[in-house]
Design an enzyme around this catalytic site. Sequence first.
Site, PDB file in Angstrom:
ATOM      1  N   GLY A  21     -33.919  17.746  71.456  1.00 28.63           N
ATOM      2  CA  GLY A  21     -33.488  16.641  70.603  1.00 28.63           C
ATOM      3  C   GLY A  21     -32.003  16.745  70.323  1.00 28.63           C
ATOM      4  O   GLY A  21     -31.469  17.853  70.225  1.00 28.63           O
TER       5      GLY A  21
ATOM      6  N   GLN B 137     -24.121  15.247  66.118  1.00 35.31           N
ATOM      7  CA  GLN B 137     -23.859  16.565  66.709  1.00 35.31           C
ATOM      8  C   GLN B 137     -22.775  16.530  67.776  1.00 35.31           C
ATOM      9  O   GLN B 137     -22.238  17.575  68.142  1.00 35.31           O
ATOM     10  CB  GLN B 137     -25.140  17.136  67.334  1.00 35.31           C
TER      11      GLN B 137
ATOM     12  N   CYS C 175     -31.685  24.590  66.617  1.00 31.44           N
ATOM     13  CA  CYS C 175     -30.796  23.427  66.700  1.00 31.44           C
ATOM     14  C   CYS C 175     -29.655  23.764  67.642  1.00 31.44           C
ATOM     15  O   CYS C 175     -29.127  24.875  67.593  1.00 31.44           O
ATOM     16  CB  CYS C 175     -30.250  23.118  65.304  1.00 31.44           C
ATOM     17  N   LEU C 176     -29.281  22.813  68.469  1.00 30.50           N
ATOM     18  CA  LEU C 176     -28.150  23.027  69.376  1.00 30.50           C
ATOM     19  C   LEU C 176     -26.864  23.293  68.597  1.00 30.50           C
ATOM     20  O   LEU C 176     -25.949  23.918  69.134  1.00 30.50           O
ATOM     21  CB  LEU C 176     -27.975  21.825  70.311  1.00 30.50           C
TER      22      LEU C 176
ATOM     23  N   HIS D 287     -36.116  16.210  62.015  1.00 31.47           N
ATOM     24  CA  HIS D 287     -34.929  17.054  62.226  1.00 31.47           C
ATOM     25  C   HIS D 287     -33.730  16.191  62.655  1.00 31.47           C
ATOM     26  O   HIS D 287     -32.625  16.359  62.143  1.00 31.47           O
ATOM     27  CB  HIS D 287     -35.280  18.110  63.288  1.00 31.47           C
ATOM     28  N   GLU D 288     -33.975  15.245  63.574  1.00 30.10           N
ATOM     29  CA  GLU D 288     -32.870  14.421  64.101  1.00 30.10           C
ATOM     30  C   GLU D 288     -32.407  13.381  63.074  1.00 30.10           C
ATOM     31  O   GLU D 288     -31.201  13.109  62.973  1.00 30.10           O
ATOM     32  CB  GLU D 288     -33.271  13.745  65.418  1.00 30.10           C
TER      33      GLU D 288
ATOM     34  N   HIS E 187     -30.032  14.944  60.770  1.00 30.28           N
ATOM     35  CA  HIS E 187     -28.662  15.000  61.320  1.00 30.28           C
ATOM     36  C   HIS E 187     -27.905  13.713  61.018  1.00 30.28           C
ATOM     37  O   HIS E 187     -26.726  13.749  60.665  1.00 30.28           O
ATOM     38  CB  HIS E 187     -28.696  15.177  62.845  1.00 30.28           C
TER      39      HIS E 187
HETATM   40  C1  QAP Z   1     -34.592  20.190  67.251  1.00 29.41           C
HETATM   41  O1  QAP Z   1     -33.503  21.527  68.855  1.00 29.41           O
HETATM   42  C2  QAP Z   1     -35.904  20.895  67.055  1.00 29.41           C
HETATM   43  O2  QAP Z   1     -30.643  28.076  69.335  1.00 29.41           O
HETATM   44  C3  QAP Z   1     -34.038  20.245  68.647  1.00 29.41           C
HETATM   45  O3  QAP Z   1     -29.517  28.851  71.639  1.00 29.41           O
HETATM   46  C4  QAP Z   1     -36.088  22.231  67.385  1.00 29.41           C
HETATM   47  O4  QAP Z   1     -33.173  21.204  71.028  1.00 29.41           O
HETATM   48  C5  QAP Z   1     -36.953  20.229  66.515  1.00 29.41           C
HETATM   49  C6  QAP Z   1     -31.448  25.168  71.395  1.00 29.41           C
HETATM   50  C7  QAP Z   1     -37.294  22.863  67.180  1.00 29.41           C
HETATM   51  C8  QAP Z   1     -38.166  20.854  66.322  1.00 29.41           C
HETATM   52  C9  QAP Z   1     -38.358  22.158  66.656  1.00 29.41           C
HETATM   53  C10 QAP Z   1     -31.357  26.020  70.299  1.00 29.41           C
HETATM   54  C11 QAP Z   1     -30.878  25.579  72.581  1.00 29.41           C
HETATM   55  C12 QAP Z   1     -32.099  23.851  71.309  1.00 29.41           C
HETATM   56  C13 QAP Z   1     -30.733  27.241  70.401  1.00 29.41           C
HETATM   57  C14 QAP Z   1     -33.103  21.946  70.079  1.00 29.41           C
HETATM   58  C15 QAP Z   1     -30.151  27.636  71.603  1.00 29.41           C
HETATM   59  C16 QAP Z   1     -30.230  26.807  72.694  1.00 29.41           C
HETATM   60  C17 QAP Z   1     -32.542  23.299  70.152  1.00 29.41           C
HETATM   61 CO    CO Z   2     -30.444  19.869  65.432  1.00 25.38          CO
END
Ligand code: QAP
Ligand code: CO
Length: 170
Positions: free
Chosen positions: A44, A49, A89-90, A131-132, A135
């Site tokens: 996501g 971001q 989270c990215l 979550h989004e 943001h």
């Molecule tokens: C949001 O998160 C989310 O730490 C999206 O080193 C996450 O795409 C919603 C990511 C979990 C619900 C559950 C995170 C990539 C990606 C990191 C992501 C990383 C590399 C996170």
């Molecule tokens: Co995020």
Amino acid sequence: MFPILVFPDPRLRNIAKPVSDIDGPVIDTLDKMLATMYQAPGIGLAATQVNLPQRLVVIDLSETQDKPLFLINPEIIEQHGETKTDEGCLSVPGFYEPVYRAAELLVRTQNREGETIEFEADDLLAVCIQHEIDHLNGKLFVDHISQLKRSRIRSQLLKRAKKAEQKNAK
Ligand code: QAP
Ligand code: CO
């Protein structure tokens, strides 16, 4: 591809504005956001971001990166239940913490075609949409955890950013 802002960058606190015209430039932004998310890789990404304060979200929960969802001006109109999920989270790379969210949602959004649609979401999709949308409102998952954990994450990410800066200056 867009560069992704990292916590505690203050620009992650910007409140995104509604998108009024779903035209070519908006579609281009969505496509570029999707490519940025796939490259990361992530599931996501909100426009905030990538330093674009517009109410745009891309999500793809598939393992094959071929089921993208494009949300424009998304809103939660009903929510039910509670669920706890380890979120990442990215913009908070390398950290995962459990967060409580509503378990089921009724979502109203515009799609890539500019149509207003409503759909139900549960499981990981419901968590990801909350979550989004956070943001878009300048909020991060670390705002849902303890202050102690948040400040530890903040110092570690600042330390990492400083190390990267030193390396780049050499
Ligand atoms: C949001 O998160 C989310 O730490 C999206 O080193 C996450 O795409 C919603 C990511 C979990 C619900 C559950 C995170 C990539 C990606 C990191 C992501 C990383 C590399 C996170
Ligand atoms: Co995020």
